[in-house]
Scaffold this motif. Structure first.
Motif, short mmCIF file in Angstrom:
data_model
loop_
_atom_site.label_atom_id
_atom_site.label_comp_id
_atom_site.label_asym_id
_atom_site.label_seq_id
_atom_site.Cartn_x
_atom_site.Cartn_y
_atom_site.Cartn_z
N MET A 1 -0.12 5.47 6.67
CA MET A 1 0.14 4.54 5.56
C MET A 1 -0.67 3.27 5.77
N ASN A 2 -1.53 2.95 4.81
CA ASN A 2 -2.36 1.74 4.91
C ASN A 2 -2.06 0.82 3.73
N LEU A 3 -1.63 -0.39 4.05
CA LEU A 3 -1.14 -1.30 3.00
C LEU A 3 -1.82 -2.65 3.07
N ILE A 4 -1.96 -3.28 1.90
CA ILE A 4 -2.42 -4.66 1.83
C ILE A 4 -1.30 -5.46 1.17
N PHE A 5 -0.86 -6.54 1.82
CA PHE A 5 0.16 -7.40 1.22
C PHE A 5 -0.51 -8.62 0.61
N LEU A 6 -0.26 -8.82 -0.68
CA LEU A 6 -0.82 -9.96 -1.40
C LEU A 6 0.32 -10.84 -1.88
N GLY A 7 0.01 -12.10 -2.09
CA GLY A 7 1.03 -13.00 -2.65
C GLY A 7 0.79 -14.41 -2.19
N PRO A 8 1.33 -15.37 -2.93
CA PRO A 8 1.10 -16.77 -2.59
C PRO A 8 1.75 -17.16 -1.27
N PRO A 9 1.39 -18.34 -0.74
CA PRO A 9 2.02 -18.84 0.49
C PRO A 9 3.53 -18.90 0.32
N GLY A 10 4.25 -18.33 1.26
CA GLY A 10 5.72 -18.39 1.22
C GLY A 10 6.35 -17.24 0.46
N SER A 11 5.54 -16.30 -0.03
CA SER A 11 6.11 -15.19 -0.81
C SER A 11 6.79 -14.16 0.08
N GLY A 12 6.59 -14.28 1.40
CA GLY A 12 7.28 -13.37 2.33
C GLY A 12 6.39 -12.29 2.91
N LYS A 13 5.06 -12.47 2.82
CA LYS A 13 4.14 -11.46 3.34
C LYS A 13 4.39 -11.21 4.83
N GLY A 14 4.44 -12.31 5.59
CA GLY A 14 4.62 -12.20 7.04
C GLY A 14 5.98 -11.59 7.39
N THR A 15 7.04 -12.06 6.74
CA THR A 15 8.39 -11.57 7.00
C THR A 15 8.48 -10.07 6.75
N GLN A 16 7.98 -9.65 5.60
CA GLN A 16 8.10 -8.24 5.23
C GLN A 16 7.13 -7.36 6.03
N ALA A 17 5.93 -7.89 6.31
CA ALA A 17 4.95 -7.09 7.07
C ALA A 17 5.47 -6.84 8.49
N VAL A 105 -11.55 4.92 5.51
CA VAL A 105 -10.15 4.46 5.42
C VAL A 105 -9.75 4.36 3.95
N ALA A 106 -8.58 4.91 3.59
CA ALA A 106 -8.08 4.79 2.22
C ALA A 106 -6.85 3.89 2.21
N VAL A 107 -6.81 2.96 1.26
CA VAL A 107 -5.65 2.07 1.13
C VAL A 107 -4.64 2.74 0.19
N ASP A 108 -3.38 2.85 0.62
CA ASP A 108 -2.36 3.49 -0.21
C ASP A 108 -1.85 2.57 -1.31
#
Ligand code: AP5
Length: 213
Positions: A1-17, A105-108
């Protein structure tokens, strides 16, 4: 599983990743963490990046792309990965596409975490962390038992210099001007999924798990 997390600062990218990478055994690559480490270690990259980060601006593409190319080139993606905070500009997204094509590499999914601006400012203005054990706190929702001190090792809590409100607003502005265009880049590639990330961390995690399952 290959994922890219996008979103503004504070949207929770780090927490969820962090949470998803533990649950699925994925490599979590955060360019923000890598750059803060370089600043702390006083490397050449860190010295070049520090002023941009303090001002809430993006570090120049050439420096960040070099950092990611080094990790990907060294086989740093394991059996699956989450990219958190990269790409952040169209040139970064295009370069990443070329790197992945070269390496097969393929991004899912590119997962966009959506939260309104005032909630983002509230989250980042309330963020504290323990410099010793890295435990995170968020005032007033997630306060330590003793004011200003880590629950685990009694170390004084710290704040990221770029979490000061005026810098947070600058980071949001930079996101809209420089990073938001990559939402369309991934939409056009047919990879983008938008998730309402203005709910609780558990509810956001459940939405992401439902998507990747
Ligand atoms: P980076 O560290 O990537 O910062 P950011 O994208 O601004 O991300 P944050 O860590 O602030 O937010 P997040 O979305 O990860 O949210 P988090 O989970 O932490 O980058 C820092 C700087 O490095 C950039 O400004 C730039 O200078 C440079 N940089 C990095 N990558 C670059 C690139 N590719 N190109 C150029 N420059 C680059 O959560 C935030 C807080 O909210 C936490 O306290 C958390 O507990 C809380 N929280 C999380 N989820 C919830 C929820 N659902 N409900 C309530 N609270 C929540």
């Amino acid at each position: 599983m290959n994922l890219i997390f996008l979103g503004p600062p504070g949207s929770g990218k780090g927490t969820q990743a962090m949470r998803l990478s533990k649950a699925l055994g994925l490599v979590h690559l955060s360019t923000g963490d890598m750059l803060r480490e370089a600043v702390k270690d006083g490397t050449v990259l860190g010295q070049k990046a520090e002023a941009y980060m303090k001002r809430g601006e993006l570090v120049p593409d050439g420096l960040v792309i070099g950092l990611i190319e080094e990790r990907i080139g060294n086989g740093g993606l394991g059996n699956g990965f989450i990219l958190d905070g990269f790409p952040r500009t169209i040139p970064q997204a295009e370069r990443l596409k070329q790197m992945f094509a070269r390496n097969g590499v393929a991004v899912d999914h590119a997962i966009l975490l959506m939260v309104d601006d005032e909630e983002l400012v509230r989250r980042l203005s309330g963020r504290f962390y323990c410099p010793t054990c890295k435990a995170g706190y968020n005032y007033p929702a997630q306060m330590p038992a003793k004011e200003g001190v880590c629950d685990h090792d009694n170390a004084p809590l710290a704040r990221r210099p770029d979490d000061e409100e005026s810098v947070v607003r600058k980071r949001l502005d930079v996101y809209k001007r420089q990073t938001q265009p990559i939402e369309d880049f991934y939409r056009h590639e047919g990879m983008l999924t938008e998730i309402d990330a203005g709910t609780s961390p558990d509810a956001v995690f459940a939405s992401i798990v439902k998507l990747v399952n």
